[in-house]
Design a protein around this motif. Structure first.
Motif, mmCIF file in Angstrom:
data_model
loop_
_atom_site.group_PDB
_atom_site.id
_atom_site.type_symbol
_atom_site.label_atom_id
_atom_site.label_comp_id
_atom_site.label_asym_id
_atom_site.label_seq_id
_atom_site.Cartn_x
_atom_site.Cartn_y
_atom_site.Cartn_z
ATOM 1 N N VAL A 1 0.872 -1.171 0.000
ATOM 2 C CA VAL A 1 0.000 0.000 0.000
ATOM 3 C C VAL A 1 0.911 1.223 0.000
ATOM 4 O O VAL A 1 1.799 1.348 0.849
ATOM 5 C CB VAL A 1 -0.917 -0.002 1.235
ATOM 6 C CG1 VAL A 1 -1.817 1.216 1.237
ATOM 7 C CG2 VAL A 1 -1.740 -1.277 1.284
ATOM 8 N N ILE A 2 0.702 2.110 -0.965
ATOM 9 C CA ILE A 2 1.629 3.233 -1.151
ATOM 10 C C ILE A 2 0.854 4.508 -1.442
ATOM 11 O O ILE A 2 -0.102 4.504 -2.223
ATOM 12 C CB ILE A 2 2.605 2.963 -2.322
ATOM 13 C CG1 ILE A 2 3.541 1.809 -1.974
ATOM 14 C CG2 ILE A 2 3.423 4.205 -2.663
ATOM 15 C CD1 ILE A 2 4.408 1.372 -3.120
ATOM 16 N N ALA A 3 1.279 5.596 -0.828
ATOM 17 C CA ALA A 3 0.770 6.928 -1.152
ATOM 18 C C ALA A 3 1.960 7.829 -1.418
ATOM 19 O O ALA A 3 2.882 7.913 -0.605
ATOM 20 C CB ALA A 3 -0.074 7.476 -0.006
ATOM 21 N N ASP A 4 1.951 8.467 -2.565
ATOM 22 C CA ASP A 4 2.999 9.420 -2.963
ATOM 23 C C ASP A 4 2.268 10.667 -3.420
ATOM 24 O O ASP A 4 1.678 10.691 -4.498
ATOM 25 C CB ASP A 4 3.845 8.805 -4.085
ATOM 26 C CG ASP A 4 4.846 9.789 -4.691
ATOM 27 O OD1 ASP A 4 4.990 10.902 -4.146
ATOM 28 O OD2 ASP A 4 5.476 9.452 -5.712
ATOM 29 N N MET A 5 2.288 11.718 -2.606
ATOM 30 C CA MET A 5 1.423 12.855 -2.905
ATOM 31 C C MET A 5 2.086 14.172 -2.521
ATOM 32 O O MET A 5 2.795 14.264 -1.521
ATOM 33 C CB MET A 5 0.104 12.719 -2.155
ATOM 34 C CG MET A 5 0.257 12.506 -0.667
ATOM 35 S SD MET A 5 -1.281 12.026 0.136
ATOM 36 C CE MET A 5 -0.738 11.856 1.832
ATOM 37 N N SER A 6 1.858 15.159 -3.359
ATOM 38 C CA SER A 6 2.307 16.505 -3.039
ATOM 39 C C SER A 6 1.392 17.106 -1.982
ATOM 40 O O SER A 6 0.219 16.745 -1.875
ATOM 41 C CB SER A 6 2.280 17.388 -4.295
ATOM 42 O OG SER A 6 3.150 16.896 -5.277
#
Length: 572
Positions: free
Chosen positions: A396-401
């Motif tokens: 599970v991955i979140a990559d967010m500005s």
């Protein structure tokens, strides 16, 4: 009312003997998806004894006029002419034709130094005497005198690469379907050539911040459809020219193209121009290697030394992996090159059974994001990355500005010639703006809004505090050279008494609950971040012509086109 016929395009490839005109012309004419013809002056002026005088120029002029008339009667839309056509010499035979409205003249001038010209002439199998050709090498200095010539430095380029540059420029002016640009084979076999009539274009033109850019061809930069393998090859070559070691260039190219195929052009090929500018400014060292130092119990500092992002990411992954056996690890990062997407880092760390929390800033530079309630830039886009393993499925991955969008999204819209939706940018007066150019004026006339107002502002501020202050990478009140800084925490998911399998089962239960909440069968059910379908990596993708031109010429040896100059010197 019948429309006036379109003018015949006369594409002249000129230069001194040995510059590569003949072979470039032969390869270029095959790039046009329109009726095209080639005139090589070596064949229409091959008289013996050969002497470059007025009689030769007159013969050349008569023969070229006859060939040109015959090809136009045949229906040629484009005629490529290769030869030594220079003012004060043979070009004077065509003064009247240069003003003919039924002809559209374009000149490409191939340049090379005397050593390169001599080496080529001595190995060239042409029938003309090599000694006589060598005596005319000084004509290289006359090439810039051709009116409106577009100069190309051929000293470090193959014939294919020179042809690529010209074909890309031609595609920008005639439309991407009229010319096979950038490579020696079609980008996408499924897109047939357009033989005549109007050539479709896919984007709109970007005016310069201080006024409209004069129209070029149909007035649109257009896009090219590129196969991933070809994009990797061209990108790798561009990076090597910029000084990247071969292995680093390959890894970086694969990473940038992966961003394109995953629908994130903001982190894709457009970054190569940014890398070139950073190298020129001393902000990026393509041959540097990071230095890792232990700073305390479970604490490490990675000094990126302005190395490329993929190299720094490898050091980060290796250092964070220490948490697998030695307890939780905190890693500070300073002075890294552009890290790009952070999800690959999270995926690599999670594959080792580790959870990851990371904060990345721009070392206090790149102030393009407004604070909550403000209208001028304060933060960079300051992304946050989170990752957690959940086998047997993907992590599970979140990559967010922490801003509404990554800055590259605005830049991508600029290069594509479009606007951005309301709600992404704010003007100095606090009103919404949709023109991406305004983010790059000096001073900026727009700023990116924080995500969700004060919430994104709070996240952005904490990224500056943790990455910039705590890790020492630099922050807006004490900025360092542009680059990436960060602070990362990694720990095993069983660190708190729950086994990895228990954690994985619980995450699977959350995912099942999400799916069961779906109400509209016409839409996919909700999912956990990072667990959506992966886009196909082998599908051709669109690239703005200007981006592709910069890839083919990363050192800027080609005369800048209007579309490129509209953002020249403004990219951060």
């Amino acid at each position: 009312m019948t429309a006036a016929p379109r003018p015949t395009r006369i594409v002249v490839v000129t230069g001194a003997p040995g510059a590569g005109k003949t072979e470039t012309g032969r390869r270029l004419v095959r790039r046009y998806n329109l009726p095209a013809a080639l005139i090589d002056t070596d064949t229409v002026a091959d008289i013996y004894p050969w002497n470059a005088d007025e009689r030769l120029y007159a013969v050349l002029g008569r023969n070229l006029r006859s060939c040109l008339a015959a090809y136009r009667d045949w229906g040629a839309r484009v005629v490529v002419v290769s030869g030594v056509l220079l003012p004060g010499r043979s070009l004077d035979q065509f003064r009247d034709l240069l003003d003919d409205p039924s002809l559209e003249w374009v000149f490409y001038g191939l340049r090379a130094g005397p050593d390169e010209l001599a080496a080529r002439i001595r190995t060239d199998p042409k029938v003309q005497d090599a000694g006589g050709r060598l005596a005319w090498s000084h004509l290289d200095g006359e090439v810039p005198s051709v009116p409106g010539v577009r100069l190309i430095d051929t000293r470090t380029r193959t014939v294919d690469e020179v042809t690529d540059l010209i074909a890309t420029r031609e595609a920008a002016e005639l439309g991407p379907a009229a010319v096979t640009a950038g490579v020696t084979r079609p980008f996408h076999a499924a897109r047939p050539p357009v033989p005549d009539a109007a050539v479709p274009v896919r984007t709109t033109r970007v005016p310069a911040p201080d006024g409209p850019v004069p129209p070029r061809g149909d007035g649109h930069p257009g896009v090219l459809w590129v196969e991933p393998a070809e994009a990797v090859r061209v990108c790798r070559t561009a990076l090597v020219r910029l000084g990247f070691p071969a292995k680093t260039a390959e890894t970086t190219a694969v990473d940038l193209v992966a961003a394109e195929t995953h629908g994130m052009p903001s982190h894709g090929l457009l970054r190569v121009a940014e890398y070139a500018a950073a190298i020129d400014a001393g902000h990026l060292d393509p041959t540097a290697e990071p230095v890792v130092t232990r700073t305390g119990a479970g604490a490490w500092l990675v000094d990126g030394r302005h190395a490329p992002g993929v190299v720094v990411r490898r050091s980060l992954t290796d250092t964070l992996a220490r948490a697998d056996t030695g307890g939780p690890v905190a890693v500070g990062l300073r002075a890294a090159g552009h890290l790009g997407r952070l999800s690959p880092l999270a995926r690599e760390v999670a594959s080792a059974g580790l959870a990851l929390v990371g904060f990345v800033n721009y070392c206090g530079a790149g102030q393009k994001v407004a604070p909550a309630g403000g209208s001028s830039g304060m933060w960079a886009t300051n992304p946050v990355v989170l990752g957690c393993p959940a086998p047997p499925g993907p992590p599970v991955i979140a990559d967010m500005s922490t801003s509404t969008v990554a800055e590259g999204v605005i830049r991508s819209a600029l290069l594509n010639g479009g606007s951005v939706p309301p709600g992404l940018l704010v003007g100095p007066d606090g009103e919404p703006v949709t023109d991406p150019r305004l983010l790059y004026t000096s001073p900026p006339q727009a700023a990116i809004l924080p995500a969700a107002g004060h919430k994104g502002h709070s996240w952005g501020a904490f990224v500056e505090i943790l990455a910039g202050v705590v890790a020492g990478a630099g922050h807006p009140a004490d900025p360092r050279l542009p680059g990436n800084g960060g602070l990362f925490l990694a720990f095993r998911v069983d660190a708190f008494g729950r086994s990895e399998s228990e954690v994985a089962r619980a995450i699977t239960g959350i995912e099942a609950l999400l799916r069961s909440s779906a109400k509209d069968p016409a839409h996919p059910p909700p999912r956990l971040p990072g667990r959506g379908p992966r886009p196909g990596a082998e599908v051709a993708f669109p690239v703005p012509v200007d981006v592709w031109t910069r890839l083919l010429d990363p050192l800027g040896a080609v005369v800048t086109t209007p579309a490129l100059s509209s953002t020249e010197g403004q990219l951060p």
